[in-house]
Motif scaffolding. Sequence first.
Motif, PDB file in Angstrom:
ATOM      1  N   GLY A 588     -66.945   2.083 -17.559  1.00  0.00           N
ATOM      2  CA  GLY A 588     -66.687   1.991 -18.990  1.00  0.00           C
ATOM      3  C   GLY A 588     -65.252   1.626 -19.310  1.00  0.00           C
ATOM      4  O   GLY A 588     -64.972   0.985 -20.325  1.00  0.00           O
ATOM      5  N   GLY A 589     -64.325   2.040 -18.447  1.00  0.00           N
ATOM      6  CA  GLY A 589     -62.913   1.743 -18.661  1.00  0.00           C
ATOM      7  C   GLY A 589     -62.457   0.476 -17.989  1.00  0.00           C
ATOM      8  O   GLY A 589     -61.262   0.132 -18.061  1.00  0.00           O
ATOM      9  N   ASP A 590     -63.355  -0.240 -17.344  1.00  0.00           N
ATOM     10  CA  ASP A 590     -63.012  -1.489 -16.667  1.00  0.00           C
ATOM     11  C   ASP A 590     -62.904  -2.598 -17.710  1.00  0.00           C
ATOM     12  O   ASP A 590     -63.893  -2.949 -18.362  1.00  0.00           O
ATOM     13  N   SER A 591     -61.723  -3.161 -17.881  1.00  0.00           N
ATOM     14  CA  SER A 591     -61.490  -4.148 -18.937  1.00  0.00           C
ATOM     15  C   SER A 591     -62.190  -5.474 -18.686  1.00  0.00           C
ATOM     16  O   SER A 591     -62.175  -6.348 -19.556  1.00  0.00           O
ATOM     17  N   LEU A 592     -62.803  -5.646 -17.519  1.00  0.00           N
ATOM     18  CA  LEU A 592     -63.533  -6.879 -17.239  1.00  0.00           C
ATOM     19  C   LEU A 592     -65.042  -6.723 -17.415  1.00  0.00           C
ATOM     20  O   LEU A 592     -65.803  -7.635 -17.124  1.00  0.00           O
ATOM     21  N   CYS A 593     -65.465  -5.531 -17.884  1.00  0.00           N
ATOM     22  CA  CYS A 593     -66.886  -5.353 -18.195  1.00  0.00           C
ATOM     23  C   CYS A 593     -67.134  -4.344 -19.311  1.00  0.00           C
ATOM     24  O   CYS A 593     -68.053  -4.502 -20.093  1.00  0.00           O
TER      25      CYS A 593
END
Length: 817
Positions: A588-593
């Motif tokens: 959820g915190g991955d800025s690429l997804c």
Amino acid sequence: MTMAEMELEVKAESGPGMSPVPGTTDSQLDIKGANEKRKRRRLEANAALLQDGSGGIATGKSLRTLRQQTRTPTYNDNYLDAVIDEQLGGAAPLPSRGRKRKPLSVEKEVDVEAMIAASIGFPRESLTEEEIEAGVVASAGSLEQANYIVVRNHILAKWRENVNVWLDEDTVMESIRSQHKSLVAAAYKFLATFGYINFGVAPAIKSRIPEEATKATVIIIGAGLAGLAAARQLLAFGHKVIVLEGRQRPGGRVYTKKMVGEGLAAAADLGGSVVTGIHGNPLGVLARQLGFPLHKVREKCPLYQPGGLPVQEEMDSRVEAQFNKLLDRASKWREEMNTVADSISLGTTLETLREDAGVAVNPEERQLFDWHLANLEYANAGLLSNLSLAFWDQDDPYEMGGDHCFLPGGNVRLVAALAEGVPIFYGKTVHTIKYNSEGVKVISGEQVFEGDMALCTAPLGVLKREAIRFEPPLPQRKIDAIKRLGFGLLNKVVMLFSHSFWGAELDTFGHLAESTSRRGEFFLFYSYAAVSGGPLLLALVAGEAAINFESMPPIEAVTRVLTVLRGIYEPRGIKVPDPIQTVCTRWGGDSLCYGSYSNVAVGASGDDYDILAESVGDGRLFFGGEATNRRYPATMHGAFLSGLREAGNITTFAGSRVNSSKGERGIQKDIQSCATILVDLFKEPDLQFGCFSIVFDPQSSDPKSYVLVRLTIGRGDQQDGPADSSPSADQQQSVHLYTIISRKQALELLELRGGDKLRLIYLSDKLGVKLVGRRGLGVIGDGIVSLSKWNRAARKVNSPLSATPVASSAARTSKSL
């Protein structure tokens, strides 16, 4: 009797998709009409599913049983199991087909081929919407259509028999009468263009990629399964392709991490992990081509109470039956409510029905009921309170049949095979995509990549956050679809232990939570011991628990998991050791997804997947990814199939865009531009000796990184020493040839003594490279040229002597017709 002995004069039967729309002509079966029929057919299909009395509407999505349930009589599930076993090297014989089996009758052969086509997603007796839109037959519902379907199914089945070979039209015609050549041509073109045959990574397939691209330039955003599938297809179609990937690896949400410690090593799939249904699955095709075995996930999945005791079998069966019955009732409710159901959530409906029916009223039963709800939230990567009652299961009729499987060694093996030879530029996070009638510009940082067309495979979570700016803005209908669709979350705790204390007989087991709010916390465990290379255990976190998990400290998360495991095993005298290594995901915190995978939220429908898949800008900007695949959303194969689909759409649009005079001017302009850039770059090469000049990839100093080599012929044979850079008549008449080698090989070339002749021998004999003109550099060479130009421009901007900023340069590949 063989297919060659039969006449394809199949009697046209009436039925869904077989007859033209009343009151229309064949030419009126346009895209708009197809969309209306599409919507009606899906409503009819859902109604049929609800009326067939099979029970358990969500059974196909349930990952406890880990088995897709065939709810429509499209094919024989047991027969397809045997076919897959045989193809994967299993020992199971085909039913009624021993070594001395008799040849199949024509009717049986046609039926078997229809069965295989159905497993891939093709109706037995009708055209797909895509086939209608492609105009594969002149008249829908005609005898021609019925014959076409038989031919189509035959081609699909024939290639699936041996996916390691290239199937051509001539081979197909060996088993079809000559008078049906036009049908074969139509079916073959459609199936090959949209990636239903001749796709993948087999040597015979890879050999079809031309050495020099001659078609339009395509920029692909994202090196996940969708982007990689599209890239390979487009390269095979002759397009120039560049893939821009924000991460430092391919795969996107498919990520395998190597866990090591105390002499042990194991491969853990932190993202996409299960091949959900092997019948017809294209990922199964890749595994066959690579010779990778697949591990069928065993269906046994015992459940344990919060205190660690096993759930009683009688109560387990009773609550599961009640749960499935409530799902049936929820489906009948939505039929009765009609459009009102569009604004109601599945979670609200199930809770209302549970209370009315008096189901799961005591704490033990409620905890077990909550486990099934958590499993449903896992299957949909979303809170049940956010899922649409009307359309949450709209993809159920299309699910891949067959067993769920793990790939030993992790799905990175598929990703690596797909990424091989594809020009991918890593660390390129795209923030702007500009498109117009002339082409596209894709901007990452200060770099501008220009091309004829672009394919955006960014996850729905990225589009929802508006992390990519589109110029001009996307059409409002697409913006609204992005907002309506849901994008949920699934997280994992991965643990490498010293030994498999949980035993070797299970692939999964479940754990019940004490409270409803934590029902998705470590509710299901996957044992990867049989496939990862070491004693690896994964704990899944779904629903609301997955959201809360994002802010949970890893130490606390691991401590909670160990408490659950010790509660289950230590009362049985089995000691649970501390893990050697652990990993907690934070998708959820991955800025690429910004999440895991899509679902149909309240207010959305399956139509939104189709809208998200629509191209914009008159065929300049395309969209792929699991959230653009209405039939197979939220799956790895759905993402892969969307890439094949868009490769077909892109090459179709490119082929129809004919403007000779404008194209010729564009080609000449790009040739001149490329020539000018090369001259400028080699005025200041990184290495220069004899007749050779070298330009390094400015992004990397890795010995394996690519470098561009130029050989100058026509100014006299020079030995070691710098080449004369002053202009002369000889230089004016000189010829430049190019090749691409690694940085390490370039340095070895520099160290060679004996002059340029020995260096040429080294290049041709030892390295086996070819010298080409500037138009033969390909996408890798074009990428080095453009990045070197940008890098040098950036250095000038940052130079103290520079007084004014320089506009970001275009990393451009040559356009062609």
